[in-house]
Structure formats: structure tokens, C-alpha cells
Design an enzyme around this catalytic site. Structure first.
Site, PDB file in Angstrom:
ATOM      1  N   CYS A  87       0.821  -1.204   0.000  1.00 34.18           N
ATOM      2  CA  CYS A  87       0.000   0.000   0.000  1.00 34.18           C
ATOM      3  C   CYS A  87       0.858   1.258   0.000  1.00 34.18           C
ATOM      4  O   CYS A  87       2.082   1.184   0.152  1.00 34.18           O
ATOM      5  CB  CYS A  87      -0.971  -0.002   1.186  1.00 34.18           C
ATOM      6  SG  CYS A  87      -0.212   0.471   2.735  1.00 34.18           S
ATOM      7  N   CYS A 146       3.052   1.628   3.048  1.00 28.43           N
ATOM      8  CA  CYS A 146       4.233   0.755   2.980  1.00 28.43           C
ATOM      9  C   CYS A 146       5.274   1.417   2.093  1.00 28.43           C
ATOM     10  O   CYS A 146       6.472   1.417   2.406  1.00 28.43           O
ATOM     11  CB  CYS A 146       3.870  -0.608   2.404  1.00 28.43           C
ATOM     12  SG  CYS A 146       2.991  -1.705   3.525  1.00 28.43           S
ATOM     13  N   ASP A 177       0.719  14.736   7.064  1.00 35.56           N
ATOM     14  CA  ASP A 177      -0.430  14.378   6.221  1.00 35.56           C
ATOM     15  C   ASP A 177      -0.469  15.335   5.012  1.00 35.56           C
ATOM     16  O   ASP A 177      -0.292  16.542   5.174  1.00 35.56           O
ATOM     17  CB  ASP A 177      -1.717  14.503   7.044  1.00 35.56           C
ATOM     18  CG  ASP A 177      -2.911  13.858   6.344  1.00 35.56           C
ATOM     19  OD1 ASP A 177      -3.479  12.910   6.904  1.00 35.56           O
ATOM     20  OD2 ASP A 177      -3.286  14.305   5.240  1.00 35.56           O
ATOM     21  N   ASN A 184      -8.971   5.754  12.605  1.00 34.87           N
ATOM     22  CA  ASN A 184     -10.176   5.315  11.925  1.00 34.87           C
ATOM     23  C   ASN A 184     -10.012   3.850  11.557  1.00 34.87           C
ATOM     24  O   ASN A 184      -9.072   3.492  10.855  1.00 34.87           O
ATOM     25  CB  ASN A 184     -10.415   6.151  10.664  1.00 34.87           C
ATOM     26  CG  ASN A 184     -10.571   7.633  10.985  1.00 34.87           C
ATOM     27  OD1 ASN A 184     -11.110   7.993  12.030  1.00 34.87           O
ATOM     28  ND2 ASN A 184     -10.102   8.487  10.107  1.00 34.87           N
ATOM     29  N   HIS A 206      -3.821   0.826   6.067  1.00 35.32           N
ATOM     30  CA  HIS A 206      -2.569   0.521   6.785  1.00 35.32           C
ATOM     31  C   HIS A 206      -2.702   1.343   8.063  1.00 35.32           C
ATOM     32  O   HIS A 206      -2.826   2.569   7.994  1.00 35.32           O
ATOM     33  CB  HIS A 206      -1.376   0.969   5.922  1.00 35.32           C
ATOM     34  CG  HIS A 206      -0.026   0.733   6.544  1.00 35.32           C
ATOM     35  ND1 HIS A 206       1.014   0.146   5.850  1.00 35.32           N
ATOM     36  CD2 HIS A 206       0.464   1.041   7.767  1.00 35.32           C
ATOM     37  CE1 HIS A 206       2.086   0.085   6.630  1.00 35.32           C
ATOM     38  NE2 HIS A 206       1.772   0.625   7.804  1.00 35.32           N
ATOM     39  N   HIS A 231      -2.902   3.690  11.014  1.00 35.39           N
ATOM     40  CA  HIS A 231      -2.220   4.967  11.257  1.00 35.39           C
ATOM     41  C   HIS A 231      -2.982   5.746  12.307  1.00 35.39           C
ATOM     42  O   HIS A 231      -4.206   5.754  12.322  1.00 35.39           O
ATOM     43  CB  HIS A 231      -2.112   5.794   9.967  1.00 35.39           C
ATOM     44  CG  HIS A 231      -3.401   5.985   9.249  1.00 35.39           C
ATOM     45  ND1 HIS A 231      -3.958   5.019   8.447  1.00 35.39           N
ATOM     46  CD2 HIS A 231      -4.264   7.025   9.226  1.00 35.39           C
ATOM     47  CE1 HIS A 231      -5.108   5.456   7.952  1.00 35.39           C
ATOM     48  NE2 HIS A 231      -5.320   6.667   8.425  1.00 35.39           N
ATOM     49  N   HIS A 244      -3.679   9.531  13.590  1.00 32.99           N
ATOM     50  CA  HIS A 244      -3.586  10.941  13.259  1.00 32.99           C
ATOM     51  C   HIS A 244      -3.201  11.674  14.548  1.00 32.99           C
ATOM     52  O   HIS A 244      -3.796  11.420  15.597  1.00 32.99           O
ATOM     53  CB  HIS A 244      -4.951  11.495  12.825  1.00 32.99           C
ATOM     54  CG  HIS A 244      -5.496  10.878  11.579  1.00 32.99           C
ATOM     55  ND1 HIS A 244      -5.477  11.523  10.360  1.00 32.99           N
ATOM     56  CD2 HIS A 244      -6.091   9.679  11.348  1.00 32.99           C
ATOM     57  CE1 HIS A 244      -6.043  10.766   9.440  1.00 32.99           C
ATOM     58  NE2 HIS A 244      -6.425   9.629  10.012  1.00 32.99           N
TER      59      HIS A 244
HETATM   60  P1  5GP Z   1      -7.881   7.848   7.078  1.00 36.30           P
HETATM   61  O1  5GP Z   1      -9.121   8.508   6.594  1.00 36.30           O
HETATM   62  O2  5GP Z   1      -7.581   6.547   6.334  1.00 36.30           O
HETATM   63  O3  5GP Z   1      -7.831   7.684   8.555  1.00 36.30           O
HETATM   64  O4  5GP Z   1      -6.719   8.877   6.758  1.00 36.30           O
HETATM   65  C1  5GP Z   1      -5.842   8.759   5.701  1.00 36.30           C
HETATM   66  C2  5GP Z   1      -5.010  10.011   5.714  1.00 36.30           C
HETATM   67  O5  5GP Z   1      -3.892   9.809   4.884  1.00 36.30           O
HETATM   68  C3  5GP Z   1      -5.742  11.244   5.153  1.00 36.30           C
HETATM   69  O6  5GP Z   1      -5.726  12.271   6.163  1.00 36.30           O
HETATM   70  C4  5GP Z   1      -4.953  11.624   3.910  1.00 36.30           C
HETATM   71  O7  5GP Z   1      -4.859  13.012   3.721  1.00 36.30           O
HETATM   72  C5  5GP Z   1      -3.608  10.982   4.163  1.00 36.30           C
HETATM   73  N1  5GP Z   1      -2.906  10.510   2.973  1.00 36.30           N
HETATM   74  C6  5GP Z   1      -3.413   9.731   1.973  1.00 36.30           C
HETATM   75  N2  5GP Z   1      -2.463   9.437   1.059  1.00 36.30           N
HETATM   76  C7  5GP Z   1      -1.334  10.052   1.487  1.00 36.30           C
HETATM   77  C8  5GP Z   1      -0.005  10.107   0.955  1.00 36.30           C
HETATM   78  O8  5GP Z   1       0.317   9.555  -0.092  1.00 36.30           O
HETATM   79  N3  5GP Z   1       0.897  10.837   1.665  1.00 36.30           N
HETATM   80  C9  5GP Z   1       0.589  11.472   2.840  1.00 36.30           C
HETATM   81  N4  5GP Z   1       1.548  12.152   3.446  1.00 36.30           N
HETATM   82  N5  5GP Z   1      -0.662  11.431   3.376  1.00 36.30           N
HETATM   83  C10 5GP Z   1      -1.601  10.721   2.702  1.00 36.30           C
HETATM   84 ZN    ZN Z   2       0.884  -0.978   4.016  1.00 39.69          ZN
END
Ligand code: 5GP
Ligand code: ZN
Length: 141
Positions: free
Chosen positions: A12, A15, A38, A92, A103, A105, A107
Site C-alpha cells: 500500500c 508501505c 499528512d 479510523n 494501513h 495509522h 492521526h
Molecule cells: P484515514 O481517513 O484513512 O484515517 O486517513 C488517511 C489520511 O492519509 C488522510 O488524512 C490523507 O490526507 C492521508 N494521505 C493519503 N495518502 C497520502 C499520501 O500519499 N501521503 C501522505 N503524506 N498522506 C496521505
Molecule cells: Zn501498508
């Protein structure tokens, strides 16, 4: 389904960031975790903290990976106190909970007095110039 010999790094986008296949503004890394800015921050200094181990949920991680992740989240919380005294930590789990990247994470979101902590007033792309400044502001003491 991925082929059994597919490298774990191909799983992903996070990763790819952890293994430096994709760029990111990395604030902190250690053998088990990585923290980076982010790209669509809710607030200035919005960080994501991930385990290097791929897994969609906390329960998919090895216990040592989970422990390291929580430790890094605490450290990053302390780091963002340089930007604002208060912050949110959020995770989330699942699409209905708003998970977009599968994956694990956390925030870490510095708070500057917004009325509703879970609703951003604006969410604009991270600017490279500000990202550079943030890396300096959030570097190890
Ligand atoms: P989720 O909604 O899955 O909890 O949050 C995913 C977060 O990853 C979002 O806040 C989005 O802006 C961030 N994000 C998605 N793709 C990328 C990326 O390629 N690079 C970075 N730095 N942040 C990402
Ligand atoms: Zn991953």
C-alpha cells in the site's frame, strides 16, 4: 489477491512511504515506526504515525509493533506541543469509520482553537515551503 511472492512493500501507499518508495515529509522514524506530515492536513502540523508492519487494524499487528506504535504516537504528541499546546489523536478503523488508507495509522492533530475538533474549517494541500518549516520545528530537540 496479491501473489504469494509479492514484496510486503508493495502492499500500500503507506508501505511505500515507510520503505522510501514514495516521498513524504518524514518527521520521525525508528526501526518499527514512521511519522510524516499528512498531505491534506486538518490543521498545520497534522501528522500520521504508522507501523512499518503492514496491517489494516491494530489487531492485525504483532504486539511489539503495536507497542512501538503507541510509543511513537506519544512522542509525536509531545513534538506537536511545540506548535500548539493541545492536540487530538485519532484512529479510523474501517470504511464506515472513515478509514481510507488500510494501513494502520494514528492521526496526531494539533489544535489551535477550532470550534469543532473533528471538523476542519478548511483542508488544503500541504505546501512544500511550510512542510520544510514544520520539519525544522518538529525535529528532535
Ligand atoms: P484515514 O481517513 O484513512 O484515517 O486517513 C488517511 C489520511 O492519509 C488522510 O488524512 C490523507 O490526507 C492521508 N494521505 C493519503 N495518502 C497520502 C499520501 O500519499 N501521503 C501522505 N503524506 N498522506 C496521505
Ligand atoms: Zn501498508
Amino acid at each position: 489477491m496479491s501473489s504469494p511472492d509479492a514484496a510486503p512493500s508493495s502492499r500500500c501507499v503507506f508501505c511505500d512511504i515507510a520503505e522510501k518508495r514514495s516521498p513524504a515529509w518524514i518527521v520521525y522514524e525508528d526501526p518499527a515506526t514512521v511519522a510524516f506530515l499528512d498531505i491534506f492536513p486538518f490543521t498545520r502540523g497534522h501528522l500520521l504515525v504508522i507501523p512499518r508492519q503492514h496491517g489494516a487494524r491494530l489487531t492485525d499487528l504483532a504486539p511489539e509493533s503495536r507497542r512501538a506504535l503507541i510509543q511513537s504516537v506519544a512522542q509525536m504528541g509531545h513534538r506537536v506541543e511545540r506548535l500548539a499546546p493541545d492536540y487530538n489523536v485519532a484512529l479510523n478503523a474501517g470504511a464506515a469509520a472513515g478509514q481510507i488508507v488500510f494501513h494502520v495509522h494514528f492521526h496526531v492533530i494539533p489544535r489551535y482553537g477550532e470550534a469543532n475538533p473533528f471538523r476542519a474549517t478548511t483542508r488544503a494541500p500541504l505546501e512544500a515551503e511550510d512542510a520544510q518549516r514544520l520539519l525544522a520545528e518538529l525535529s528532535p530537540a
